[in-house]
Design a protein around this motif. Structure first.
Motif, PDB file in Angstrom:
ATOM      1  N   UNK A 104       0.828  -1.209   0.000  1.00 50.55           N
ATOM      2  CA  UNK A 104       0.000   0.000   0.000  1.00 50.55           C
ATOM      3  C   UNK A 104       0.861   1.257   0.000  1.00 50.55           C
ATOM      4  N   UNK A 105       1.944   1.239   0.767  1.00 52.03           N
ATOM      5  CA  UNK A 105       2.841   2.384   0.819  1.00 52.03           C
ATOM      6  C   UNK A 105       3.527   2.592  -0.529  1.00 52.03           C
ATOM      7  N   UNK A 106       3.985   1.493  -1.136  1.00 46.55           N
ATOM      8  CA  UNK A 106       4.636   1.591  -2.442  1.00 46.55           C
ATOM      9  C   UNK A 106       3.663   2.099  -3.501  1.00 46.55           C
ATOM     10  N   UNK A 107       2.404   1.693  -3.405  1.00 47.86           N
ATOM     11  CA  UNK A 107       1.394   2.148  -4.352  1.00 47.86           C
ATOM     12  C   UNK A 107       1.168   3.661  -4.222  1.00 47.86           C
ATOM     13  N   UNK A 108       1.168   4.154  -2.988  1.00 47.65           N
ATOM     14  CA  UNK A 108       1.021   5.597  -2.767  1.00 47.65           C
ATOM     15  C   UNK A 108       2.197   6.368  -3.363  1.00 47.65           C
ATOM     16  N   UNK A 109       3.405   5.833  -3.197  1.00 52.05           N
ATOM     17  CA  UNK A 109       4.594   6.501  -3.721  1.00 52.05           C
ATOM     18  C   UNK A 109       4.569   6.511  -5.251  1.00 52.05           C
ATOM     19  N   UNK A 397      13.673  -0.178   7.004  1.00 54.57           N
ATOM     20  CA  UNK A 397      13.980  -1.207   6.021  1.00 54.57           C
ATOM     21  C   UNK A 397      13.223  -1.036   4.720  1.00 54.57           C
ATOM     22  N   UNK A 398      12.175  -0.185   4.722  1.00 51.48           N
ATOM     23  CA  UNK A 398      11.433   0.073   3.482  1.00 51.48           C
ATOM     24  C   UNK A 398      11.973   1.316   2.797  1.00 51.48           C
ATOM     25  N   UNK A 399      12.144   2.393   3.591  1.00 46.88           N
ATOM     26  CA  UNK A 399      12.639   3.653   3.052  1.00 46.88           C
ATOM     27  C   UNK A 399      13.791   4.160   3.913  1.00 46.88           C
ATOM     28  N   UNK A 400      14.824   4.655   3.257  1.00 44.32           N
ATOM     29  CA  UNK A 400      15.914   5.282   3.992  1.00 44.32           C
ATOM     30  C   UNK A 400      15.504   6.690   4.390  1.00 44.32           C
ATOM     31  N   UNK A 401      16.292   7.300   5.252  1.00 44.67           N
ATOM     32  CA  UNK A 401      16.006   8.669   5.685  1.00 44.67           C
ATOM     33  C   UNK A 401      16.003   9.614   4.487  1.00 44.67           C
ATOM     34  N   UNK A 402      16.955   9.446   3.577  1.00 45.23           N
ATOM     35  CA  UNK A 402      17.037  10.309   2.402  1.00 45.23           C
ATOM     36  C   UNK A 402      15.829  10.102   1.483  1.00 45.23           C
ATOM     37  N   UNK A 403      15.394   8.848   1.349  1.00 39.30           N
ATOM     38  CA  UNK A 403      14.220   8.578   0.523  1.00 39.30           C
ATOM     39  C   UNK A 403      12.969   9.203   1.129  1.00 39.30           C
ATOM     40  N   UNK A 404      12.854   9.119   2.446  1.00 37.58           N
ATOM     41  CA  UNK A 404      11.704   9.753   3.104  1.00 37.58           C
ATOM     42  C   UNK A 404      11.731  11.265   2.905  1.00 37.58           C
ATOM     43  N   UNK A 405      12.909  11.851   3.017  1.00 39.16           N
ATOM     44  CA  UNK A 405      13.038  13.293   2.824  1.00 39.16           C
ATOM     45  C   UNK A 405      12.642  13.683   1.400  1.00 39.16           C
ATOM     46  N   UNK A 406      13.089  12.899   0.419  1.00 42.02           N
ATOM     47  CA  UNK A 406      12.754  13.177  -0.982  1.00 42.02           C
ATOM     48  C   UNK A 406      11.253  13.069  -1.216  1.00 42.02           C
ATOM     49  N   UNK A 407      10.626  12.037  -0.643  1.00 39.88           N
ATOM     50  CA  UNK A 407       9.179  11.844  -0.805  1.00 39.88           C
ATOM     51  C   UNK A 407       8.420  12.975  -0.104  1.00 39.88           C
ATOM     52  N   UNK A 408       8.894  13.372   1.066  1.00 39.82           N
ATOM     53  CA  UNK A 408       8.253  14.475   1.778  1.00 39.82           C
ATOM     54  C   UNK A 408       8.296  15.762   0.980  1.00 39.82           C
ATOM     55  N   UNK A 409       9.445  16.050   0.370  1.00 40.39           N
ATOM     56  CA  UNK A 409       9.578  17.257  -0.468  1.00 40.39           C
ATOM     57  C   UNK A 409       8.642  17.186  -1.672  1.00 40.39           C
ATOM     58  N   UNK A 410       8.515  15.982  -2.239  1.00 41.45           N
ATOM     59  CA  UNK A 410       7.632  15.803  -3.393  1.00 41.45           C
ATOM     60  C   UNK A 410       6.171  16.030  -2.993  1.00 41.45           C
ATOM     61  N   UNK A 411       5.794  15.578  -1.810  1.00 39.88           N
ATOM     62  CA  UNK A 411       4.426  15.803  -1.317  1.00 39.88           C
ATOM     63  C   UNK A 411       4.148  17.289  -1.140  1.00 39.88           C
TER      64      UNK A 411
END
Length: 460
Positions: A104-109, A397-411
């Protein structure tokens, strides 16, 4: 207890009451029931049980209690800027991000990246300054926190000047004004300019206000203690009388408050020129080199100019996790890219990853209309952290800190782009830019908008 102070021990605060009792009394009026010689009974106030009142003086107290419902001002119109009225479109209960499965999380991304495809992901950096703040910026007495706020205020004024918004014949409306520092510096920048007004919109009672300290006596400062959701600007007496073009501004206007402010300016206030349920508004003044946009669309029966009373909008954005689908102005954009209220709910929660990552909060975030000035000049907006959404072990284990930051900026970018499209569809030239360094503020995006016909190119 301290001599001369109330002898009542406040259990909740783990200290004695600091009030000064009447001569010969051990307790203040609030805690006077503790005196054995006092037979008068105190009861909780029915308007606000946080304080008590003598039972035999209840009716008298209810007439002057600060918690009583006060008469609504003339500019209060219930939910005029609220937005969505159809509750059927509001999603039912949604589970926290931490409860979503990996799929579900991957689908949202995937949906997020697909909707962001084609958007300008790298905003222009437009870090400016203004002469009005140079003395304060060079004052060694200012600490690091004050210096950061001054740099942001200087850049906001610099961007306003570049858009030709700092001029005579204007009414500057500061949303989420807090202490009113932004208006104060605009006032300083316009020392030799005539016919300038300031409206400071803040729903909360604010201490240490600076708007009363402005140097120029010919400028008008007025506070509107009202929620932006219920503010009808065209009914504010000072605007009804002088009918000056409005410049809407705000520094760190939290979440949904930005959407409420945009709707307040672009819809409910601009409607005063549309003639809907109102007398036609007179033409806006073009004196003093003040340029106001006019809409020459062919949809009108004649080619007469349609006056736009909003000369410009400059808002430093923040706290996207406090956005609300009900108030959001970019709903049509979300629908156009195949998204709805459910996706919006998760994207606005995930937006906190851009500034928080996996850090824990040290400061409580202010409410939707509070500015940073109301939190003792700390960037409380940036420290907000939603443990259930961002700090769960399920994300490890699903998203790294950098990946979360990138997704947050995209949101954040996606939510802001919806606001840009909203303004563009209503005849404004709108843009997003970085107005300060991330080291100064993690919430460093500035939204600007001017009516398209009045945009004056500035030589580079």
């Amino acid at each position: 207890p301290v001599p001369g102070r109330c002898a009542y021990f406040v259990e909740r605060k783990k200290r004695f009451c600091k009030m000064i009792p009447a001569p010969g009394r051990r307790f203040c009026g609030e805690h006077g029931q503790q005196e054995q010689e006092n037979d008068r009974k105190r009861i909780p106030c029915p308007l606000d049980p946080k304080h008590t009142v003598y039972e035999d003086q209840l009716q008298k107290h209810l007439k002057k209690c600060n918690s009583r419902e006060k008469p609504k001002p003339v500019y209060f119109v219930q939910d005029i800027n609220a937005g969505l009225k159809d509750v059927a479109e509001i999603p039912d209960k949604t589970v926290p991000i931490s409860s979503l499965s990996k799929e579900e999380l991957e689908n949202l991304i995937i949906k997020l990246k697909k909707a962001s495809n084609g958007l300008e992901l790298h905003l222009k950096e437009q870090i400016l300054s203004h002469q009005a703040l140079q003395e304060a910026l060079n004052d060694p007495k200012n600490g690091e926190s004050a210096f950061k706020h001054l740099k942001q205020q200087a850049s906001i004024l610099g961007n306003m000047e570049k858009l030709h918004l700092l001029g005579p014949g204007r009414c500057f409306v500061e949303f989420g004004a807090g202490r009113g520092k932004l208006s104060h510096w605009v006032d300083v920048a316009l020392q030799n300019v005539e016919n300038v007004q300031f409206l400071l919109v803040e729903r909360a009672t604010t201490r240490f206000k600076v708007d009363g300290k402005h140097k120029r006596r010919d400028s008008i400062f007025e506070r509107l203690q009202v929620d932006i959701q219920h503010l009808c600007l065209k009914k504010v007496p000072i605007l009804e009388t002088n009918k000056l073009p409005v410049v809407g501004m705000g520094k760190h206007l939290c979440g949904a408050a930005t959407d409420l402010a945009l709707r307040c300016l672009v819809e409910s206030y601009t409607a005063c020129c549309d003639g809907e349920n109102e007398e036609p508004a007179p033409k806006c003044s073009r004196t003093d080199k003040t340029e106001v946009a006019s809409n020459n669309s062919g949809d009108n029966e004649s080619n007469k100019e349609d006056c736009k009373p909003v000369a410009g909008i400059v808002i430093a954005l923040c706290c996207h996790h406090k956005c609300d689908w009900t108030h959001y102005v970019g709903r049509e954009f979300f629908k156009s890219v195949g998204l709805g209220p459910v996706e919006f709910h998760y994207f606005q929660r995930m937006s906190s990853w851009a500034t928080c990552g996996m850090r824990e909060a040290t400061t409580k975030a202010p409410t939707s209309e509070e500015s940073e000035d109301q939190t003792n000049d700390t960037e409380g907006h940036e420290e907000t952290f939603i443990k259930t959404d961002g700090g769960s072990d399920t994300l490890q284990g699903i998203l790294t800190v950098e990946e979360r930051k990138e997704i947050g900026c995209l949101c954040k970018l996606l939510i802001d782009h919806g606001r840009i499209e909203y303004l563009q569809q209503r005849g404004y030239k709108a843009a997003l830019q970085y107005y300060t360094e991330s080291a100064v503020s993690l919430e460093n995006v500035l939204l600007t908008a001017v009516p398209s016909p009045s945009l004056i190119p500035v030589p580079t």
